[in-house]
Design a protein around this motif. Structure first.
Motif, PDB file in Angstrom:
ATOM      1  N   ARG A  13       0.886  -1.308   0.136  1.00  0.00           N
ATOM      2  CA  ARG A  13      -0.173  -0.091  -0.079  1.00  0.00           C
ATOM      3  C   ARG A  13       0.770   1.347  -0.049  1.00  0.00           C
ATOM      4  NH1 ARG A  13      -5.204   1.337   1.114  1.00  0.00           N
ATOM      5  NH2 ARG A  13      -5.676  -0.701   1.528  1.00  0.00           N
ATOM      6  N   PHE A  14       2.183   1.368   0.607  1.00  0.00           N
ATOM      7  CA  PHE A  14       2.836   2.644   0.750  1.00  0.00           C
ATOM      8  C   PHE A  14       4.181   2.448  -0.284  1.00  0.00           C
ATOM      9  CE2 PHE A  14       1.297   1.258   5.088  1.00  0.00           C
ATOM     10  CZ  PHE A  14      -0.018   2.095   5.010  1.00  0.00           C
ATOM     11  N   ARG A  15       4.253   1.584  -1.141  1.00  0.00           N
ATOM     12  CA  ARG A  15       5.311   1.732  -1.930  1.00  0.00           C
ATOM     13  C   ARG A  15       5.408   3.004  -2.918  1.00  0.00           C
ATOM     14  NH1 ARG A  15       6.071  -4.673  -3.173  1.00  0.00           N
ATOM     15  NH2 ARG A  15       6.132  -5.551  -1.069  1.00  0.00           N
ATOM     16  N   ALA A  16       4.365   3.698  -3.098  1.00  0.00           N
ATOM     17  CA  ALA A  16       4.395   4.754  -4.076  1.00  0.00           C
ATOM     18  C   ALA A  16       4.824   6.162  -3.073  1.00  0.00           C
ATOM     19  CB  ALA A  16       2.786   5.050  -4.305  1.00  0.00           C
ATOM     20  N   ARG A  17       5.062   5.816  -1.952  1.00  0.00           N
ATOM     21  CA  ARG A  17       5.445   7.036  -0.852  1.00  0.00           C
ATOM     22  C   ARG A  17       7.152   7.351  -1.391  1.00  0.00           C
ATOM     23  NH1 ARG A  17       0.650   6.212   0.354  1.00  0.00           N
ATOM     24  NH2 ARG A  17      -0.111   6.244   2.590  1.00  0.00           N
ATOM     25  N   SER A  18       7.157   8.666  -1.353  1.00  0.00           N
ATOM     26  CA  SER A  18       8.415   9.349  -1.852  1.00  0.00           C
ATOM     27  C   SER A  18       8.602  10.702  -1.458  1.00  0.00           C
ATOM     28  CB  SER A  18       8.500   9.270  -3.351  1.00  0.00           C
ATOM     29  OG  SER A  18       7.775  10.411  -3.894  1.00  0.00           O
ATOM     30  N   PHE A  19       9.788  11.082  -1.325  1.00  0.00           N
ATOM     31  CA  PHE A  19       9.893  12.561  -1.019  1.00  0.00           C
ATOM     32  C   PHE A  19       9.266  13.622  -1.651  1.00  0.00           C
ATOM     33  CE2 PHE A  19      13.986  10.553   0.391  1.00  0.00           C
ATOM     34  CZ  PHE A  19      13.793  10.637   1.732  1.00  0.00           C
ATOM     35  N   GLU A  20       9.160  13.261  -3.154  1.00  0.00           N
ATOM     36  CA  GLU A  20       8.456  14.154  -3.978  1.00  0.00           C
ATOM     37  C   GLU A  20       6.969  14.182  -3.804  1.00  0.00           C
ATOM     38  OE1 GLU A  20      10.959  11.943  -4.817  1.00  0.00           O
ATOM     39  OE2 GLU A  20      12.286  13.280  -5.272  1.00  0.00           O
ATOM     40  N   ASN A  21       6.331  13.137  -3.247  1.00  0.00           N
ATOM     41  CA  ASN A  21       5.070  13.534  -3.134  1.00  0.00           C
ATOM     42  C   ASN A  21       4.583  13.539  -1.590  1.00  0.00           C
ATOM     43  OD1 ASN A  21       4.831  10.803  -2.086  1.00  0.00           O
ATOM     44  ND2 ASN A  21       4.430   9.903  -4.014  1.00  0.00           N
ATOM     45  N   TYR A  22       5.603  14.119  -0.781  1.00  0.00           N
ATOM     46  CA  TYR A  22       5.348  14.453   0.661  1.00  0.00           C
ATOM     47  C   TYR A  22       4.630  15.826   0.696  1.00  0.00           C
ATOM     48  CZ  TYR A  22       5.915  15.173   5.739  1.00  0.00           C
ATOM     49  OH  TYR A  22       5.688  15.568   6.868  1.00  0.00           O
ATOM     50  N   LEU A  23       3.764  16.316   1.252  1.00  0.00           N
ATOM     51  CA  LEU A  23       2.988  17.559   1.484  1.00  0.00           C
ATOM     52  C   LEU A  23       3.632  18.131   2.469  1.00  0.00           C
ATOM     53  CD1 LEU A  23       1.170  19.348   0.435  1.00  0.00           C
ATOM     54  CD2 LEU A  23      -0.787  18.530   2.075  1.00  0.00           C
ATOM     55  N   ALA A  24       4.776  19.102   2.159  1.00  0.00           N
ATOM     56  CA  ALA A  24       5.336  19.932   3.050  1.00  0.00           C
ATOM     57  C   ALA A  24       4.797  21.131   3.013  1.00  0.00           C
ATOM     58  CB  ALA A  24       6.748  19.830   2.795  1.00  0.00           C
ATOM     59  N   ASP A  25       3.641  21.740   3.698  1.00  0.00           N
ATOM     60  CA  ASP A  25       3.086  22.952   3.378  1.00  0.00           C
ATOM     61  C   ASP A  25       3.140  23.970   4.552  1.00  0.00           C
ATOM     62  OD1 ASP A  25       1.403  21.709   5.053  1.00  0.00           O
ATOM     63  OD2 ASP A  25      -0.248  21.585   3.773  1.00  0.00           O
ATOM     64  N   SER A  26       4.321  23.542   5.504  1.00  0.00           N
ATOM     65  CA  SER A  26       4.663  24.636   6.699  1.00  0.00           C
ATOM     66  C   SER A  26       6.064  24.403   6.879  1.00  0.00           C
ATOM     67  CB  SER A  26       3.671  24.123   7.733  1.00  0.00           C
ATOM     68  OG  SER A  26       4.317  22.725   8.525  1.00  0.00           O
ATOM     69  N   ASP A  27       6.482  25.417   7.609  1.00  0.00           N
ATOM     70  CA  ASP A  27       8.043  25.341   7.887  1.00  0.00           C
ATOM     71  C   ASP A  27       8.245  23.798   8.739  1.00  0.00           C
ATOM     72  OD1 ASP A  27       8.353  27.622   6.644  1.00  0.00           O
ATOM     73  OD2 ASP A  27       8.425  28.827   8.652  1.00  0.00           O
ATOM     74  N   ALA A  28       7.465  23.511   9.726  1.00  0.00           N
ATOM     75  CA  ALA A  28       7.991  22.369  10.276  1.00  0.00           C
ATOM     76  C   ALA A  28       7.653  20.982   9.613  1.00  0.00           C
ATOM     77  CB  ALA A  28       6.832  22.113  11.431  1.00  0.00           C
ATOM     78  N   LYS A  29       6.813  21.032   8.545  1.00  0.00           N
ATOM     79  CA  LYS A  29       6.905  19.960   7.570  1.00  0.00           C
ATOM     80  C   LYS A  29       8.221  19.812   6.727  1.00  0.00           C
ATOM     81  CE  LYS A  29       1.839  19.614   7.974  1.00  0.00           C
ATOM     82  NZ  LYS A  29       0.724  19.837   7.125  1.00  0.00           N
TER      83      LYS A  29
END
Length: 211
Positions: A13-29
């Motif tokens: 289920r999680f093999r599509a996880r990557s740095f590119e599709n991580y939602l970093a919409d705040s400074d903490a993220k």
């Protein structure tokens, strides 16, 4: 690659996880993303130091996403990786208790301490006995002594994690560790809330049209 992912324990289920599709919409993220990505891309240096990366915070904040992104990037560099929850590791170490054909505890321990990167998910969820704490300590201590990098995810604070895994294990990960806090809201709850709001708006619009 599929075979390697299966052997590494990466859930399908999680093999599509990557740095590119991580939602970093705040400074903490963005800080969490940069730290996790730096750990993966500079893995050879962390392998020499035996670094422990701890992703800690609320449920549904993306800890698993970044942990799996690290694991798959490290695999792409040619290193061996194994991913499992802390509970699964305890059950693996106890496998011979219920199945005489299962690998023995020492055999499992050697594998867990020899793999280039061990990713232990959901640390602290299942530790209710001294026996379980001792088993996890055996894994963390073996990797600590051999300068083997480890990545942990947990929903616990520093204090509660120390209580859950024991002082000895906590001391090992603290000495050469990087702690990344995930203290924002649950992604999944936000999606559910947005979906409910959209459904309510659609229902209201439909009712208005009918009127």
């Amino acid at each position: 690659m599929e075979d390697r992912l299966n052997r590494a324990g990466i859930p399908k289920r999680f093999r599509a996880r990557s740095f590119e599709n991580y939602l970093a919409d705040s400074d903490a993220k963005r800080h969490a993303l940069v730290t996790a990505r730096g750990f993966a891309e500079d893995f050879s240096a962390h392998a020499r130091r035996g670094t422990t990366l701890v992703l800690a915070g609320n449920v549904g904040t993306g800890k698993g996403h970044l942990a799996l992104s690290v694991a798959q990037h490290v695999m792409s560099l040619g290193h061996s990786v194994f991913f499992a929850t802390a509970r699964e590791i305890v059950l693996m170490l106890r496998g011979r208790w219920d199945d005489r054909s299962a690998p023995g505890e020492m055999e499992v321990l050697r594998m867990l301490t020899a793999v280039s990167l061990l990713v232990v998910d959901e640390v602290g969820v299942q530790f209710h006995t001294d026996a379980e704490r001792d088993q996890l300590f055996g894994v963390l201590d073996g990797r600590y002594r051999d300068l083997m990098p480890t990545l942990l995810t947990t929903n616990l604070s520093r204090r509660l994690l120390q209580q859950a895994i024991g002082e000895r294990s906590y001391s090992r990960l603290r000495e050469q560790g990087i702690w990344v806090p995930f203290d924002w809201e649950d992604f999944r709850a936000r999606k559910v809330g947005a979906g409910a709001a959209a459904a309510a708006a659609a229902a209201a619009a439909s009712a208005g049209s009918a009127a």
